[in-house]
Write a protein that holds these residues in place. Structure first.
Motif, mmCIF file in Angstrom:
data_model
loop_
_atom_site.group_PDB
_atom_site.id
_atom_site.type_symbol
_atom_site.label_atom_id
_atom_site.label_comp_id
_atom_site.label_asym_id
_atom_site.label_seq_id
_atom_site.Cartn_x
_atom_site.Cartn_y
_atom_site.Cartn_z
ATOM 1 N N ARG A 1 50.284 -55.827 -14.899
ATOM 2 C CA ARG A 1 51.693 -56.149 -14.673
ATOM 3 C C ARG A 1 51.811 -56.927 -13.358
ATOM 4 N N PRO A 2 51.402 -58.197 -13.350
ATOM 5 C CA PRO A 2 51.373 -58.953 -12.088
ATOM 6 C C PRO A 2 52.736 -59.143 -11.433
ATOM 7 N N GLN A 3 53.813 -58.998 -12.184
ATOM 8 C CA GLN A 3 55.145 -59.177 -11.602
ATOM 9 C C GLN A 3 55.717 -57.878 -11.037
ATOM 10 N N GLU A 4 55.029 -56.767 -11.251
ATOM 11 C CA GLU A 4 55.534 -55.473 -10.777
ATOM 12 C C GLU A 4 55.387 -55.367 -9.257
ATOM 13 N N PRO A 5 56.477 -55.108 -8.557
ATOM 14 C CA PRO A 5 56.376 -54.945 -7.103
ATOM 15 C C PRO A 5 55.945 -53.528 -6.734
ATOM 16 N N ILE A 6 55.346 -53.412 -5.572
ATOM 17 C CA ILE A 6 55.085 -52.099 -4.992
ATOM 18 C C ILE A 6 55.744 -52.073 -3.618
ATOM 19 N N ALA B 1 58.128 -43.594 6.029
ATOM 20 C CA ALA B 1 57.705 -42.412 5.268
ATOM 21 C C ALA B 1 56.186 -42.293 5.169
ATOM 22 N N LEU B 2 55.452 -43.332 5.593
ATOM 23 C CA LEU B 2 53.992 -43.385 5.476
ATOM 24 C C LEU B 2 53.556 -43.184 4.023
ATOM 25 N N GLU B 3 54.123 -44.041 3.149
ATOM 26 C CA GLU B 3 53.819 -43.964 1.718
ATOM 27 C C GLU B 3 53.681 -45.353 1.118
ATOM 28 N N VAL B 4 52.788 -45.436 0.125
ATOM 29 C CA VAL B 4 52.698 -46.599 -0.750
ATOM 30 C C VAL B 4 53.198 -46.128 -2.104
ATOM 31 N N ARG B 5 54.161 -46.875 -2.680
ATOM 32 C CA ARG B 5 54.751 -46.485 -3.966
ATOM 33 C C ARG B 5 54.600 -47.623 -4.970
ATOM 34 N N ALA B 6 54.024 -47.278 -6.120
ATOM 35 C CA ALA B 6 53.859 -48.238 -7.217
ATOM 36 C C ALA B 6 54.229 -47.517 -8.501
ATOM 37 N N GLY B 7 55.408 -47.798 -9.032
ATOM 38 C CA GLY B 7 55.861 -47.099 -10.238
ATOM 39 C C GLY B 7 55.913 -45.608 -9.991
ATOM 40 N N ASP B 8 55.195 -44.848 -10.818
ATOM 41 C CA ASP B 8 55.161 -43.387 -10.672
ATOM 42 C C ASP B 8 54.084 -42.909 -9.697
ATOM 43 N N LEU B 9 53.377 -43.831 -9.094
ATOM 44 C CA LEU B 9 52.310 -43.500 -8.143
ATOM 45 C C LEU B 9 52.864 -43.534 -6.713
ATOM 46 N N THR B 10 52.744 -42.422 -6.007
ATOM 47 C CA THR B 10 53.125 -42.358 -4.592
ATOM 48 C C THR B 10 51.931 -41.827 -3.819
ATOM 49 N N VAL B 11 51.469 -42.612 -2.850
ATOM 50 C CA VAL B 11 50.269 -42.253 -2.094
ATOM 51 C C VAL B 11 50.600 -42.243 -0.607
ATOM 52 N N PRO B 12 50.355 -41.118 0.073
ATOM 53 C CA PRO B 12 50.562 -41.090 1.520
ATOM 54 C C PRO B 12 49.427 -41.815 2.242
ATOM 55 N N PHE B 13 49.723 -42.317 3.424
ATOM 56 C CA PHE B 13 48.673 -42.919 4.255
ATOM 57 C C PHE B 13 48.892 -42.509 5.696
ATOM 58 N N GLU B 14 47.870 -42.725 6.512
ATOM 59 C CA GLU B 14 47.940 -42.397 7.931
ATOM 60 C C GLU B 14 47.864 -43.673 8.753
ATOM 61 N N PHE C 1 58.795 -53.779 11.308
ATOM 62 C CA PHE C 1 58.320 -53.487 9.953
ATOM 63 C C PHE C 1 58.730 -52.063 9.623
ATOM 64 N N ARG C 2 59.524 -51.914 8.584
ATOM 65 C CA ARG C 2 59.910 -50.571 8.149
ATOM 66 C C ARG C 2 59.419 -50.330 6.722
ATOM 67 N N THR C 3 59.937 -51.108 5.785
ATOM 68 C CA THR C 3 59.507 -51.035 4.389
ATOM 69 C C THR C 3 59.343 -52.449 3.869
ATOM 70 N N HIS C 4 58.272 -52.665 3.145
ATOM 71 C CA HIS C 4 58.077 -53.966 2.507
ATOM 72 C C HIS C 4 57.835 -53.741 1.018
ATOM 73 N N THR C 5 58.555 -54.475 0.208
ATOM 74 C CA THR C 5 58.359 -54.448 -1.241
ATOM 75 C C THR C 5 57.936 -55.842 -1.667
ATOM 76 N N GLY C 6 56.827 -55.901 -2.370
ATOM 77 C CA GLY C 6 56.313 -57.192 -2.801
ATOM 78 C C GLY C 6 55.303 -57.033 -3.919
ATOM 79 N N ARG C 7 54.862 -58.167 -4.425
ATOM 80 C CA ARG C 7 53.870 -58.151 -5.496
ATOM 81 C C ARG C 7 52.457 -58.149 -4.914
ATOM 82 N N VAL C 8 51.518 -57.708 -5.736
ATOM 83 C CA VAL C 8 50.131 -57.488 -5.299
ATOM 84 C C VAL C 8 49.222 -58.637 -5.719
#
Length: 197
Positions: free
Chosen positions: A130-135, A141-154, A4-11
């Motif tokens: 926006r149900p079709q918008e992927p994140i 990088a330890l990040e969640v990205r959704a549009g202009d929102l970038t959130v780090p996680f541990e 698992f490196r990066t996953h892009t999918g819908r929510v």
């Protein structure tokens, strides 16, 4: 396990807290001897309600579950994780997970990430508007990205390394097979040994 490196999918926005393992998969679905085939039991009771979010056409194929706090409480059944994976979920985001559920998830390749409640609410709102918008969930990088929102996680470095390399606990241990064999060969004969099967 797959790396698992990066996953892009819908929510899938699951606006519920205290979701326990009996709600994730009722006990009547635990009769299999394999880790697959549990998708039909996922949220089985709730799915009888046509208005349950997993039944909505807009969220079919969603692979990132965003839930309220205390996700995965209750019994320690690993089947709950298998049902989520079998249904196609790769990531679960929540403010807090039950410890045993989180451990089972990370051991089986389901990435569980704790994010602040306000971030969860932003992700819920985005998914509903926006149900079709992927994140994207980026484990490197330890990040969640959704549009202009970038959130780090541990994430614990051990779990992160195993997921990045696609190793379960046995595979991670076997990476040290030569060291283990060298140690075992130097032990006195009267002590117990671990022999290959």
């Amino acid at each position: 396990m797959e790396p698992f490196r990066t996953h892009t999918g819908r929510v899938l926005p699951l606006r519920r807290s205290n979701v326990d393992t009996d709600q994730l998969i009722p006990v009547r679905f635990l009769k299999r001897l394999t880790r697959t085939g549990y998708s039909d039991g996922l949220f089985a009771v709730w799915r009888t309600d046509p208005d349950f979010v997993l039944n909505h056409e807009a969220y079919q194929g969603a692979s990132i579950l965003v839930a309220g706090s205390e996700f995965g409480t209750g019994s320690s059944r690993e089947h709950a994780v298998w049902a989520l994976l079998d249904h196609g979920f790769k990531v679960v985001l929540s403010p807090r997970f039950a410890d045993i559920f989180r451990g089972n998830s990370l051991k089986n390749g389901l990435l569980t990430i704790e994010l602040a409640q306000d971030v969860i609410e932003q992700l819920w709102q985005r998914a509903e508007e926006r149900p079709q918008e992927p994140i994207s969930v980026d484990l490197e990088a330890l990040e969640v990205r959704a549009g202009d929102l970038t959130v780090p996680f541990e994430l614990n470095p051990f779990h992160r390394k195993r997921l990045l390399e696609g190793l379960d606990e046995v595979d991670a241990t076997l990476q040290h097979a030569a060291t283990i064999a060298a140690y075992e060969s130097g032990r006195p004969a009267w002590l117990p040994t671990a022999l290959p099967v």
